[in-house]
Scaffold this motif. Structure first.
Motif, PDB file in Angstrom:
ATOM      1  N   PRO A  68      50.084 -17.224 -19.384  1.00  0.00           N
ATOM      2  CA  PRO A  68      48.618 -17.323 -19.427  1.00  0.00           C
ATOM      3  C   PRO A  68      48.055 -18.148 -18.271  1.00  0.00           C
ATOM      4  N   ALA A  69      46.723 -18.240 -18.209  1.00  0.00           N
ATOM      5  CA  ALA A  69      46.059 -18.911 -17.088  1.00  0.00           C
ATOM      6  C   ALA A  69      46.649 -20.292 -16.803  1.00  0.00           C
ATOM      7  N   GLY A  70      46.908 -21.048 -17.879  1.00  0.00           N
ATOM      8  CA  GLY A  70      47.410 -22.413 -17.707  1.00  0.00           C
ATOM      9  C   GLY A  70      48.731 -22.495 -16.972  1.00  0.00           C
ATOM     10  N   ALA A  71      49.455 -21.385 -16.942  1.00  0.00           N
ATOM     11  CA  ALA A  71      50.774 -21.382 -16.299  1.00  0.00           C
ATOM     12  C   ALA A  71      50.695 -21.664 -14.804  1.00  0.00           C
ATOM     13  N   SER A  72      49.472 -21.613 -14.243  1.00  0.00           N
ATOM     14  CA  SER A  72      49.345 -21.927 -12.821  1.00  0.00           C
ATOM     15  C   SER A  72      49.788 -23.363 -12.534  1.00  0.00           C
ATOM     16  N   THR A  73      49.745 -24.244 -13.541  1.00  0.00           N
ATOM     17  CA  THR A  73      50.206 -25.619 -13.294  1.00  0.00           C
ATOM     18  C   THR A  73      51.718 -25.653 -13.079  1.00  0.00           C
ATOM     19  N   ALA A  74      52.437 -24.723 -13.712  1.00  0.00           N
ATOM     20  CA  ALA A  74      53.886 -24.658 -13.494  1.00  0.00           C
ATOM     21  C   ALA A  74      54.163 -24.213 -12.052  1.00  0.00           C
ATOM     22  N   LEU A  75      53.349 -23.274 -11.565  1.00  0.00           N
ATOM     23  CA  LEU A  75      53.520 -22.802 -10.189  1.00  0.00           C
ATOM     24  C   LEU A  75      53.190 -23.915  -9.194  1.00  0.00           C
ATOM     25  N   LYS A  76      52.166 -24.687  -9.525  1.00  0.00           N
ATOM     26  CA  LYS A  76      51.761 -25.784  -8.646  1.00  0.00           C
ATOM     27  C   LYS A  76      52.939 -26.752  -8.473  1.00  0.00           C
ATOM     28  N   LYS A  77      53.584 -27.053  -9.602  1.00  0.00           N
ATOM     29  CA  LYS A  77      54.745 -27.951  -9.549  1.00  0.00           C
ATOM     30  C   LYS A  77      55.877 -27.325  -8.729  1.00  0.00           C
ATOM     31  N   ALA A  78      56.070 -26.016  -8.897  1.00  0.00           N
ATOM     32  CA  ALA A  78      57.134 -25.336  -8.135  1.00  0.00           C
ATOM     33  C   ALA A  78      56.856 -25.427  -6.635  1.00  0.00           C
ATOM     34  N   LEU A  79      55.595 -25.296  -6.259  1.00  0.00           N
ATOM     35  CA  LEU A  79      55.227 -25.392  -4.842  1.00  0.00           C
ATOM     36  C   LEU A  79      55.424 -26.815  -4.331  1.00  0.00           C
ATOM     37  N   GLN A  80      55.116 -27.797  -5.186  1.00  0.00           N
ATOM     38  CA  GLN A  80      55.316 -29.199  -4.793  1.00  0.00           C
ATOM     39  C   GLN A  80      56.795 -29.503  -4.594  1.00  0.00           C
ATOM     40  N   LEU A  81      57.625 -28.883  -5.444  1.00  0.00           N
ATOM     41  CA  LEU A  81      59.062 -29.119  -5.323  1.00  0.00           C
ATOM     42  C   LEU A  81      59.614 -28.487  -4.047  1.00  0.00           C
ATOM     43  N   GLY A  82      58.923 -27.434  -3.545  1.00  0.00           N
ATOM     44  CA  GLY A  82      59.381 -26.887  -2.260  1.00  0.00           C
ATOM     45  C   GLY A  82      59.349 -25.375  -2.125  1.00  0.00           C
ATOM     46  N   ALA A  83      58.911 -24.643  -3.164  1.00  0.00           N
ATOM     47  CA  ALA A  83      58.774 -23.197  -3.021  1.00  0.00           C
ATOM     48  C   ALA A  83      57.729 -22.918  -1.945  1.00  0.00           C
ATOM     49  N   ASP A  84      57.857 -21.765  -1.255  1.00  0.00           N
ATOM     50  CA  ASP A  84      56.947 -21.450  -0.152  1.00  0.00           C
ATOM     51  C   ASP A  84      55.670 -20.773  -0.607  1.00  0.00           C
ATOM     52  N   GLU A  85      55.783 -20.001  -1.677  1.00  0.00           N
ATOM     53  CA  GLU A  85      54.616 -19.242  -2.150  1.00  0.00           C
ATOM     54  C   GLU A  85      54.810 -19.006  -3.641  1.00  0.00           C
ATOM     55  N   ALA A  86      53.711 -18.612  -4.314  1.00  0.00           N
ATOM     56  CA  ALA A  86      53.812 -18.454  -5.761  1.00  0.00           C
ATOM     57  C   ALA A  86      53.089 -17.202  -6.216  1.00  0.00           C
ATOM     58  N   PHE A  87      53.603 -16.611  -7.276  1.00  0.00           N
ATOM     59  CA  PHE A  87      53.017 -15.409  -7.865  1.00  0.00           C
ATOM     60  C   PHE A  87      52.837 -15.624  -9.353  1.00  0.00           C
ATOM     61  N   HIS A  88      51.680 -15.232  -9.851  1.00  0.00           N
ATOM     62  CA  HIS A  88      51.351 -15.454 -11.255  1.00  0.00           C
ATOM     63  C   HIS A  88      50.947 -14.121 -11.886  1.00  0.00           C
ATOM     64  N   LEU A  89      51.767 -13.647 -12.805  1.00  0.00           N
ATOM     65  CA  LEU A  89      51.411 -12.435 -13.546  1.00  0.00           C
ATOM     66  C   LEU A  89      50.795 -12.871 -14.875  1.00  0.00           C
ATOM     67  N   ALA A  90      49.491 -12.628 -15.010  1.00  0.00           N
ATOM     68  CA  ALA A  90      48.778 -13.046 -16.222  1.00  0.00           C
ATOM     69  C   ALA A  90      48.045 -11.835 -16.788  1.00  0.00           C
ATOM     70  N   ASP A  91      48.245 -11.567 -18.051  1.00  0.00           N
ATOM     71  CA  ASP A  91      47.571 -10.426 -18.655  1.00  0.00           C
ATOM     72  C   ASP A  91      47.536 -10.642 -20.169  1.00  0.00           C
TER      73      ASP A  91
END
Ligand SMILES: Cc1cc2nc3c(=O)[nH]c(=O)nc-3n(C[C@H](O)[C@H](O)[C@H](O)COP(=O)(O)OP(=O)(O)OC[C@H]3O[C@@H](n4cnc5c(N)ncnc54)[C@H](O)[C@@H]3O)c2cc1C
Lengths: 271, 311
Positions: A68-91
């Motif tokens: 869900p929408a809130g999952a973007s915070t998990a992606l934010k953390k992944a980017l902070q840890l060092g991922a280059d880009e993020a994808f969010h499938l929300a439906d």
């Protein structure tokens, strides 16, 4: 020039296990609050270590979450840890998704990420999908194998070590009471245990840099997936809070507690 | 008649406790068929038990994590007309059954504790905070993995049976570079032991008292993640969310705080005894008998007292 490597790490936004977790009246887990599952920090760390082990190659790490929408915070953390880009499938069609539905949605997203990725190289990138050993809420550990099945690639789950040379991934894992060392050709899906590494902490620089990294949000239609293709195959009939186990007799040692434990065990016929 | 296909991801000379439970549960639900990737030559001996209709193998040994196990399962599913496919709650079984569920377009339910005659599955979720019941929707078979120590074992010895070898062999997708048996602890298997003595950070690297107590009680040794992360005890002994789940008659928790991830692996134990020097340690919330004290004082006296009573 050697082939680039494209690693997708799957991450999940889960309710914090340190807080009270509950089901809603619709018999679904209450997902109003959450964090990046700690078990999903390990595949990110594994991806970053693979990148650091291959300084001569271009290695891209993409984080993907289905949630869900809130999952973007998990992606934010992944980017902070060092991922280059993020994808969010929300439906909305994915609310309450079971293993079957989650793996179907994730497979479609993985395919789209790989298909649309562009690299400045003559040869196509080698592809690897890393996941945590299990989610911290569903805890099935079954999504990696289902994802591999849908993508038609091998799955090596519960990896405790991994290393990459051109075209080959070597993985250590435990199978029953056997320690295995396996060699697999990419593409492959690999799940990584909490024994595999110690995830790093993002520093201030990494946190600032994360803000500039691209995040792409998709709905199912963006992937050409019909809602009917991601229906759950498991229906939850009831979800009842279990009465917590209660404590019995707690004593403070006054020099005789060892003997008192034995008295108790004898009384309970456990000795 | 309900047909149940039981999948054994590995097979040793003797059935494990978890495997006996799978056969017992399957027998309660319907007609039992067994499929395993084990070597067809060695299969009949451990499976010499009453009430198995068919035993299926591949043409030869198929070992995890080979996806050919899913091919074998798919073929055995068609042969047995199974309504239910059951496996152990191990990563290797989950991997093969997860693939099967995609192929059969059906649901997979892991870590179940029971299945009713009308195929409703009971399990505990969120570290034991909730019990759920669920079922599969649609036409496909119900695919389930069973948590160990969940059902009563009623396996009756019988004669060795014929094995049907299905036309499925290993794939070449993964190359096995090395395969080494892990050293045996010389103690009862952790998930099957009647008594578990578990050590946490509080032992501060010294296992001697834990081993002495385990020797006295014929117990298996368990550990918290802090104790295995520190390298004091092998990871295979870790109890909890990312380790094993145990449900012994007696669990003795020593120098373990009792975090939710640790509790998840031991809170269904029959009796829990906890020793911890911090009276606020969460482990005391679930202990049947707790001692607030220093393990280095309590354990020697406890061991001494057990020996005294025995002599
Ligand atoms: C995703 C995730 C998965 C996890 N999975 C697991 C898991 O599977 N299993 C698991 O155990 N943990 C797991 N953990 C870790 C868990 O959260 C705790 O950190 C861990 O269980 C703590 O181990 P401990 O109790 O030994 O250490 P601590 O929490 O440090 O507790 C040590 C205890 O020893 C006591 N003590 C110290 N000295 C003495 C003494 N001399 N005498 C008596 N008592 C003493 C202290 O009072 C303290 O309560 C997981 C964590 C996460 C985030």
């Amino acid at each position: 020039m050697s082939r680039p490597v494209h690693i997708i790490t799957l991450v999940k936004w889960v309710p914090d296990a340190q807080l009270e977790r509950r089901f809603t009246e619709q018999r679904r887990l209450d997902r109003s609050e959450g964090i990046l599952g700690e078990l999903d920090e390990h595949p990110i760390e594994a991806a970053l270590q693979l990148r650091e082990s291959l300084p001569e190659r271009s290695v891209r790490v993409s984080a993907l979450t289905v949630g869900p929408a809130g999952a973007s915070t998990a992606l934010k953390k992944a980017l902070q840890l060092g991922a280059d880009e993020a994808f969010h499938l929300a439906d909305d069609a994915l609310a309450g998704a079971d293993i079957f539905a989650t793996s179907a949605a994730a497979a479609a997203a993985v395919q789209k990420i790989f298909e649309t990725a562009e690299f400045d190289a003559d040869e196509p990138a080698e592809q690897l999908i890393l996941t945590g050993m299990s989610s911290e809420d569903g805890e099935s550990g079954a999504v990696p194998a289902q994802l591999a099945e849908r993508l038609g690639v091998p799955a090596l789950t519960q990896a405790t070590e991994l290393s990459l040379t051109t075209g080959h991934l070597v993985v250590a894992r435990i199978s029953g009471d056997v320690q295995q060392r396996l060699d697999v050709r990419l593409p492959a899906v690999v799940s990584v245990t909490d024994q595999a590494n110690d995830p790093r902490y993002p520093n201030f620089k990494a946190i600032m840099a994360a803000k500039k990294k691209p995040v792409t949000t998709w709905a199912l239609t963006d992937l050409g997936v019909a809602a009917s293709a991601v229906t759950s195959r498991v229906e939850v009939l009831t979800a009842a809070a279990r009465p917590p186990r209660t404590s019995g007799q707690i004593i403070t040692d006054e020099g005789d507690a060892g003997a008192k434990i034995v008295d108790y065990l004898v009384k309970e016929r456990l000795l | 008649m309900t047909n149940v296909l039981v999948f054994f991801d590995r097979l040793d000379e003797e059935l494990s406790g978890a495997q006996r439970e799978l056969l017992s549960l399957a027998g309660r639900i319907g007609a039992v068929h067994v499929v395993t990737g084990a070597d067809p030559q060695v299969v009949p001996q451990p499976l010499s038990v009453k009430g198995i209709h068919d035993i299926y193998t591949g043409t030869g040994l198929i070992e995890p994590p080979d996806a050919a196990l899913a091919d074998l399962l798919e073929t055995a599913l068609a042969e047995s007309h199974a309504d239910v496919v059951l496996g152990a709650d191990t990563p290797d079984a989950v991997d093969a059954l997860a693939r099967l569920a995609v192929r059969a377009e059906t649901g997979l339910i892991t870590s179940a504790t029971d299945i009713s005659p009308d195929l409703v599955v009971t399990k505990q979720v969120l570290a034991g905070a909730y019990t759920t019941t669920s079922q599969v929707t649609g036409e496909g078979p119900l695919i389930v993995t069973l948590k160990p120590n969940s059902v009563e074992s009623v396996v009756v010895p019988g004669h060795p049976q014929e094995v049907t070898s299905l036309p499925v062999g290993p794939s070449q997708q993964t190359e096995v570079l090395a395969s080494e048996q892990l050293p045996s602890t010389g103690r009862p298997p952790l998930t099957e032991a009647r008594v578990v003595v578990a050590a946490g950070r509080g032992i501060d690297g010294d296992l001697s008292l834990i081993e002495e107590l385990a020797d006295e009680l014929g117990a298996a040794i368990g550990a918290s993640r802090a104790a295995t992360d520190a390298g004091w005890i092998d990871h295979s002994a870790q109890v909890g969310q990312t380790g094993v789940t145990v449900s012994p008659q007696l669990y003795i928790s020593v120098g373990i705080s009792g975090a939710i991830q640790q509790k998840a692996g031991m809170q269904t134990s029959g009796t829990i005894v906890a020793i911890n020097k911090d009276e606020d340690a969460p482990v005391f919330e679930i202990a049947d008998f707790g001692v607030v004290g220093d393990l280095n004082e309590v354990l020697p006296q406890m061991i001494e007292e057990i020996r005294r009573r025995r002599s």
